[in-house]
Scaffold this motif. Sequence first.
Motif, PDB file in Angstrom:
ATOM      1  N   ARG A   1      -7.840  -7.172   2.022  1.00 29.15           N
ATOM      2  CA  ARG A   1      -7.940  -5.722   2.170  1.00 29.15           C
ATOM      3  C   ARG A   1      -7.082  -5.006   1.120  1.00 29.15           C
ATOM      4  O   ARG A   1      -5.911  -5.308   0.944  1.00 29.15           O
ATOM      5  CB  ARG A   1      -7.494  -5.297   3.575  1.00 29.15           C
ATOM      6  N   GLY A   2      -7.700  -4.064   0.440  1.00 25.51           N
ATOM      7  CA  GLY A   2      -6.993  -3.314  -0.589  1.00 25.51           C
ATOM      8  C   GLY A   2      -7.233  -3.810  -1.996  1.00 25.51           C
ATOM      9  O   GLY A   2      -6.860  -3.150  -2.971  1.00 25.51           O
ATOM     10  N   VAL A   3      -7.847  -4.998  -2.133  1.00 26.55           N
ATOM     11  CA  VAL A   3      -8.130  -5.540  -3.465  1.00 26.55           C
ATOM     12  C   VAL A   3      -9.184  -4.669  -4.162  1.00 26.55           C
ATOM     13  O   VAL A   3     -10.149  -4.224  -3.538  1.00 26.55           O
ATOM     14  CB  VAL A   3      -8.630  -7.000  -3.357  1.00 26.55           C
TER      15      VAL A   3
ATOM     16  N   TRP B   1      -8.707   9.914  -9.911  1.00 27.25           N
ATOM     17  CA  TRP B   1      -8.658   8.776  -8.997  1.00 27.25           C
ATOM     18  C   TRP B   1      -7.361   8.743  -8.198  1.00 27.25           C
ATOM     19  O   TRP B   1      -7.350   8.351  -7.039  1.00 27.25           O
ATOM     20  CB  TRP B   1      -8.835   7.474  -9.782  1.00 27.25           C
ATOM     21  N   ILE B   2      -6.277   9.154  -8.811  1.00 29.65           N
ATOM     22  CA  ILE B   2      -4.979   9.069  -8.135  1.00 29.65           C
ATOM     23  C   ILE B   2      -4.900  10.018  -6.936  1.00 29.65           C
ATOM     24  O   ILE B   2      -4.063   9.861  -6.055  1.00 29.65           O
ATOM     25  CB  ILE B   2      -3.840   9.352  -9.140  1.00 29.65           C
ATOM     26  N   LYS B   3      -5.812  11.006  -6.888  1.00 30.23           N
ATOM     27  CA  LYS B   3      -5.838  11.964  -5.778  1.00 30.23           C
ATOM     28  C   LYS B   3      -6.834  11.581  -4.688  1.00 30.23           C
ATOM     29  O   LYS B   3      -6.919  12.264  -3.660  1.00 30.23           O
ATOM     30  CB  LYS B   3      -6.206  13.361  -6.312  1.00 30.23           C
ATOM     31  N   ARG B   4      -7.573  10.523  -4.869  1.00 31.78           N
ATOM     32  CA  ARG B   4      -8.612  10.148  -3.909  1.00 31.78           C
ATOM     33  C   ARG B   4      -8.010   9.632  -2.617  1.00 31.78           C
ATOM     34  O   ARG B   4      -6.958   8.987  -2.608  1.00 31.78           O
ATOM     35  CB  ARG B   4      -9.535   9.093  -4.515  1.00 31.78           C
ATOM     36  N   ASP B   5      -8.724   9.891  -1.509  1.00 31.90           N
ATOM     37  CA  ASP B   5      -8.260   9.416  -0.205  1.00 31.90           C
ATOM     38  C   ASP B   5      -9.234   8.427   0.430  1.00 31.90           C
ATOM     39  O   ASP B   5      -9.093   8.053   1.594  1.00 31.90           O
ATOM     40  CB  ASP B   5      -8.018  10.593   0.750  1.00 31.90           C
ATOM     41  N   ASP B   6     -10.248   8.009  -0.356  1.00 33.04           N
ATOM     42  CA  ASP B   6     -11.242   7.066   0.179  1.00 33.04           C
ATOM     43  C   ASP B   6     -11.045   5.654  -0.363  1.00 33.04           C
ATOM     44  O   ASP B   6     -11.896   4.786  -0.170  1.00 33.04           O
ATOM     45  CB  ASP B   6     -12.657   7.551  -0.143  1.00 33.04           C
ATOM     46  N   VAL B   7      -9.925   5.423  -1.043  1.00 27.89           N
ATOM     47  CA  VAL B   7      -9.602   4.098  -1.577  1.00 27.89           C
ATOM     48  C   VAL B   7      -8.481   3.503  -0.738  1.00 27.89           C
ATOM     49  O   VAL B   7      -7.509   4.179  -0.421  1.00 27.89           O
ATOM     50  CB  VAL B   7      -9.177   4.173  -3.058  1.00 27.89           C
ATOM     51  N   VAL B   8      -8.641   2.239  -0.367  1.00 28.99           N
ATOM     52  CA  VAL B   8      -7.618   1.537   0.420  1.00 28.99           C
ATOM     53  C   VAL B   8      -6.878   0.573  -0.503  1.00 28.99           C
ATOM     54  O   VAL B   8      -7.500  -0.142  -1.289  1.00 28.99           O
ATOM     55  CB  VAL B   8      -8.261   0.762   1.590  1.00 28.99           C
ATOM     56  N   PHE B   9      -5.555   0.564  -0.386  1.00 23.94           N
ATOM     57  CA  PHE B   9      -4.735  -0.333  -1.195  1.00 23.94           C
ATOM     58  C   PHE B   9      -4.134  -1.428  -0.315  1.00 23.94           C
ATOM     59  O   PHE B   9      -4.211  -1.361   0.912  1.00 23.94           O
ATOM     60  CB  PHE B   9      -3.641   0.465  -1.912  1.00 23.94           C
ATOM     61  N   VAL B  10      -3.554  -2.426  -0.936  1.00 27.82           N
ATOM     62  CA  VAL B  10      -2.984  -3.565  -0.211  1.00 27.82           C
ATOM     63  C   VAL B  10      -2.002  -3.062   0.845  1.00 27.82           C
ATOM     64  O   VAL B  10      -1.190  -2.167   0.580  1.00 27.82           O
ATOM     65  CB  VAL B  10      -2.281  -4.531  -1.184  1.00 27.82           C
ATOM     66  N   GLY B  11      -2.097  -3.656   2.030  1.00 27.53           N
ATOM     67  CA  GLY B  11      -1.254  -3.223   3.137  1.00 27.53           C
ATOM     68  C   GLY B  11      -1.855  -2.078   3.921  1.00 27.53           C
ATOM     69  O   GLY B  11      -1.242  -1.562   4.857  1.00 27.53           O
ATOM     70  N   GLY B  12      -3.065  -1.656   3.538  1.00 25.51           N
ATOM     71  CA  GLY B  12      -3.730  -0.569   4.246  1.00 25.51           C
ATOM     72  C   GLY B  12      -3.332   0.819   3.788  1.00 25.51           C
ATOM     73  O   GLY B  12      -3.693   1.811   4.437  1.00 25.51           O
ATOM     74  N   LEU B  13      -2.565   0.904   2.695  1.00 29.01           N
ATOM     75  CA  LEU B  13      -2.135   2.211   2.196  1.00 29.01           C
ATOM     76  C   LEU B  13      -3.334   3.047   1.758  1.00 29.01           C
ATOM     77  O   LEU B  13      -4.295   2.532   1.194  1.00 29.01           O
ATOM     78  CB  LEU B  13      -1.183   2.047   1.014  1.00 29.01           C
ATOM     79  N   LYS B  14      -3.260   4.353   1.984  1.00 29.92           N
ATOM     80  CA  LYS B  14      -4.328   5.263   1.573  1.00 29.92           C
ATOM     81  C   LYS B  14      -3.944   6.063   0.330  1.00 29.92           C
ATOM     82  O   LYS B  14      -4.765   6.756  -0.248  1.00 29.92           O
ATOM     83  CB  LYS B  14      -4.674   6.233   2.713  1.00 29.92           C
ATOM     84  N   SER B  15      -2.682   5.987  -0.049  1.00 33.10           N
ATOM     85  CA  SER B  15      -2.245   6.659  -1.276  1.00 33.10           C
ATOM     86  C   SER B  15      -1.859   5.595  -2.301  1.00 33.10           C
ATOM     87  O   SER B  15      -1.367   4.518  -1.949  1.00 33.10           O
ATOM     88  CB  SER B  15      -1.045   7.574  -0.999  1.00 33.10           C
ATOM     89  N   ALA B  16      -2.087   5.905  -3.566  1.00 34.77           N
ATOM     90  CA  ALA B  16      -1.878   4.922  -4.628  1.00 34.77           C
ATOM     91  C   ALA B  16      -0.408   4.538  -4.765  1.00 34.77           C
ATOM     92  O   ALA B  16       0.461   5.414  -4.881  1.00 34.77           O
ATOM     93  CB  ALA B  16      -2.391   5.472  -5.952  1.00 34.77           C
ATOM     94  N   PRO B  17      -0.084   3.247  -4.744  1.00 35.14           N
ATOM     95  CA  PRO B  17       1.302   2.805  -4.953  1.00 35.14           C
ATOM     96  C   PRO B  17       1.762   3.123  -6.377  1.00 35.14           C
ATOM     97  O   PRO B  17       0.956   3.310  -7.284  1.00 35.14           O
ATOM     98  CB  PRO B  17       1.236   1.290  -4.735  1.00 35.14           C
TER      99      PRO B  17
END
Length: 424
Positions: free
Chosen positions: A230-232, A359-375
Amino acid sequence: LADNFLIQLNASHAELHTEKQFHDYSYLSIMSAVCALFEKDVVAIVSESDSTLTKVQIDIASRFNIPIIAGRATNPFLESSNKETIELVRLFPSDAYQSQAVFDLLKEYHWREFSILASADDYGTDGVIHLLYQAAHDETFKIRNVQHFNAGLDLSNSSVRLFSKELQLIRESLVRVIVLNCAQRFTEKVFKEAKDYGLMEESFVWIVTDAVATQIKEISNKDPDHQVYRGVIGTIPSYGKGSDRYEKIKESYVSTGQDSGDLSVSSVMVLEGLHWVERSLSVLDRGQWDNLPSVNCKSPGSWLGGIELFNQMTKTLSEERVDHITFNIMNFQSEGFVKIGVWQNSTRLADHNNKKVRWIKRDDVVFVGGLKSAPSGFGMSLSGHHLRIGVVPELPITTKKENCTHKESSPKCWEAGMPTFLQS
């Protein structure tokens, strides 16, 4: 599939020959297969081999001016700088385009420092050369780590850790953005060990190339614990299952009573190769072209008509193949891989609706750990890291006055170039 294609074309002038040894990793076996095809007077060879084998096939066939149509070879260095020889017609885009897509993603999210983990083979090393080049020529980027692992590793023993050294070095770098480029078979093992080392936690970013992304897609359909991915974020060429080209070929194939389950991406690309050979031959035939090869591996010589056929195929592709080189940008979410964007060589990054967005403002992308905001791409904690501290001895910035009658601790007994230090 190929026979079915020729029947539909009613191509009575075309004859199909196959060589099953073509995918053997022995140089002698490949040479034997190519030479056997020469004996049958083939005018072109359509290959679904990987880049390593295609490189050998080109080396043999190009000496006799027999064109190779590469169905799935993506190595960016298959073509030589010698423009006097004919070599191959690509059906899959070079890995250089995929590297550009990954680089544009890194720029869009401001991930200016990253690590690369790749297999030590043609695919792993050559596949990221363009990415390394791009980063090296942009002063705002820094590559923290490039780790290659042995491509000949035995994966049969699941209890043995195989990537400990590489993953540990990446973890200690404190950079959290990792680009993975390797063959499909390493996917499960790499991510299992990455999870054990804590590299699948919040703040980490994983971007994977097409071979890994395709494998994750297949694994997730079978593995109940697939949420480890998840998040990949992954890149997949748009020529795969679900693409317009694939669906069009599938529709035609199924209409003849065939099973669509037989259609792998590589077999579809072979069909594409046959299509372009047939189209080019048709154009040449209209000019009363009748120039069959007569070459064999036992005597020197080359087929002059091969140059004409190669040039016609190149021309036909450039005129009729109007689609852009496109990669789908995928994101592994709770329901599996989801298309979140596209990359085209002409327009670069866009969202899944082909619109330009930040892209950095998008909220429909999931990152590793389930984060919704870009690390940020950097580690926020030194917890768990073993640090070495070095001390460089220097002359003191203060010196004691001679014959001072005050207490030694008094500022009046000391001199310095920065008096504010003495007043504290």
